[in-house]
Design an enzyme around this catalytic site. Structure first.
Site, mmCIF file in Angstrom:
data_model
loop_
_atom_site.group_PDB
_atom_site.id
_atom_site.type_symbol
_atom_site.label_atom_id
_atom_site.label_comp_id
_atom_site.label_asym_id
_atom_site.label_seq_id
_atom_site.Cartn_x
_atom_site.Cartn_y
_atom_site.Cartn_z
ATOM 1 N N GLU A 1 -49.092 4.247 91.702
ATOM 2 C CA GLU A 1 -47.875 4.344 90.900
ATOM 3 C C GLU A 1 -46.666 4.402 91.827
ATOM 4 O OE1 GLU A 1 -48.142 6.632 87.223
ATOM 5 O OE2 GLU A 1 -46.332 7.713 87.835
ATOM 6 N N ASP B 1 -42.610 5.321 91.378
ATOM 7 C CA ASP B 1 -41.755 5.960 90.370
ATOM 8 C C ASP B 1 -40.290 6.044 90.746
ATOM 9 O OD1 ASP B 1 -43.999 6.622 88.856
ATOM 10 O OD2 ASP B 1 -44.185 8.618 89.703
ATOM 11 N N GLU C 1 -37.606 8.445 88.843
ATOM 12 C CA GLU C 1 -37.472 9.470 87.813
ATOM 13 C C GLU C 1 -36.055 10.039 87.872
ATOM 14 O OE1 GLU C 1 -41.942 11.278 87.272
ATOM 15 O OE2 GLU C 1 -40.789 11.959 89.015
ATOM 16 N N GLN D 1 -35.230 11.123 91.588
ATOM 17 C CA GLN D 1 -36.451 11.395 92.348
ATOM 18 C C GLN D 1 -37.310 10.138 92.396
ATOM 19 O OE1 GLN D 1 -38.888 15.144 92.261
ATOM 20 N NE2 GLN D 1 -40.320 13.885 91.096
ATOM 21 N N GLU E 1 -42.679 12.986 97.148
ATOM 22 C CA GLU E 1 -41.384 12.997 96.477
ATOM 23 C C GLU E 1 -40.217 12.917 97.467
ATOM 24 O OE1 GLU E 1 -43.524 15.563 96.350
ATOM 25 O OE2 GLU E 1 -44.210 15.854 94.283
ATOM 26 N N TRP F 1 -39.661 21.590 84.886
ATOM 27 C CA TRP F 1 -39.347 21.345 86.294
ATOM 28 C C TRP F 1 -38.139 20.441 86.555
ATOM 29 C CZ3 TRP F 1 -39.341 16.369 88.345
ATOM 30 C CH2 TRP F 1 -39.838 15.361 87.492
#
Length: 294
Positions: free
Chosen positions: A106, A108, A110, A123, A135, A200
């Site tokens: 994956e 990402d 975000e 992120q 991250e 979070w």
């Protein structure tokens, strides 16, 4: 010439050269109804009559999402996104590639919900064979709720590049020969979603969703998928051909103008990088953290 002028010229130079390389292999139609299907909460997905614009809604009842009809192995994926205005604390808007399996790969983007007056946080993360923990977070240098901005993923045999308005904000290189996992075997679909990240998303969960400010809406338009459609044989997607332009030597690393932009982001906008978190990894950082970024 001031720094802003140089910055603008660098972006323009890169975007023009990229467009020239990619016209022959675009596989998307520009119509959300033709290129994607709704994965989650049809009632919370709104598409314009011409299929060119789509919005996702989050309320107390549900979030929502959609995904590409096809799976891909390498390419470039662009989406123009306008984020949730005003108080979006606790929400998450995601733009990502995923293989969708338990041992998934994956990639990402975000967008983390925002408290008015605070920086907008983006992120990024990379999963390989089901493992994430990679991250990075940056502060965007503009207000992403006022207008649409282009977010892009370039994924090839050599590297993954995350871009914001053609500015490379992050790379994840293929160091497989040095024992670093890299997503290169599993085809992935392109997906978008909006969801409740109360635990979070905003300042580690300190700020929760204020449902009285909802519904929360993110908008999408002008998507472009310039990629190799998965047909069961990875050989076609790994070939170095004019159609698979992203695998050419020209794209095996950042260009010099891109490196300047990349370093500008890291110097002025990076706020968290797992590769700098010695406490988290007990002074034993992942192997890729010690290797070249471009």
């Amino acid at each position: 010439m001031n720094n802003l002028s140089r910055f603008t010229i660098l972006i323009g130079f890169f975007s023009v050269s990229l467009i020239q390389c990619s016209l022959a292999s675009v596989v998307s139609t520009g119509d959300f109804n033709k290129d994607f299907f709704v994965t989650w909460s049809l009632s919370h997905v709104n598409t314009s009559a011409d299929g060119g614009t789509r919005s996702l809604k989050l309320d107390k009842d549900s979030g929502s999402g959609f995904a590409s009809n096809d799976m891909f192995l390498f390419g470039q994926f662009d989406m123009q996104i306008k984020l949730i205005p005003d108080n979006s604390a606790g929400t998450v808007v995601a733009f990502y590639l995923t293989s969708g399996q338990p041992n998934r790969d994956e990639v990402d983007f975000e967008f983390l919900g925002n408290v008015p007056g605070q920086p907008f946080i983006l992120q990024t993360n990379v999963y390989v064979d089901g493992y994430d923990g990679r991250e990075q977070r940056i502060k965007l240098w503009f207000d992403p709720t006022k207008d649409f901005h282009t977010y892009s993923i370039v994924w090839n045999l050599h590297q993954i590049v995350f871009m914001v308005d053609w500015v490379p904000i992050r790379t994840y290189r293929n160091h497989a020969e040095k024992g670093v996992a890299f997503p290169r075997f599993q085809p992935m679909s392109l997906q978008m979603s909006i969801w409740d990240g109360n635990d979070w998303a905003t300042n580690g969960g300190k700020y929760k969703i204020d449902w009285s400010k909802g519904p929360f809406i993110a908008s999408f338009k002008n998507h472009k998928i310039d990629a190799c459609i998965w047909k069961g044989n990875p050989r076609f997607c790994r070939a170095n051909s004019p159609t698979n332009w992203w695998n050419s030597e020209r794209f095996n690393s950042l260009t010099w103008p891109q490196r300047r932009l990349f370093n500008w982001v890291r110097k002025y906008h990076l706020i968290y990088d797992y590769c700098m978190d010695n406490q988290r990894f007990k002074n034993n950082l992942p192997k890729e953290c010690l290797l070249t970024k471009y």
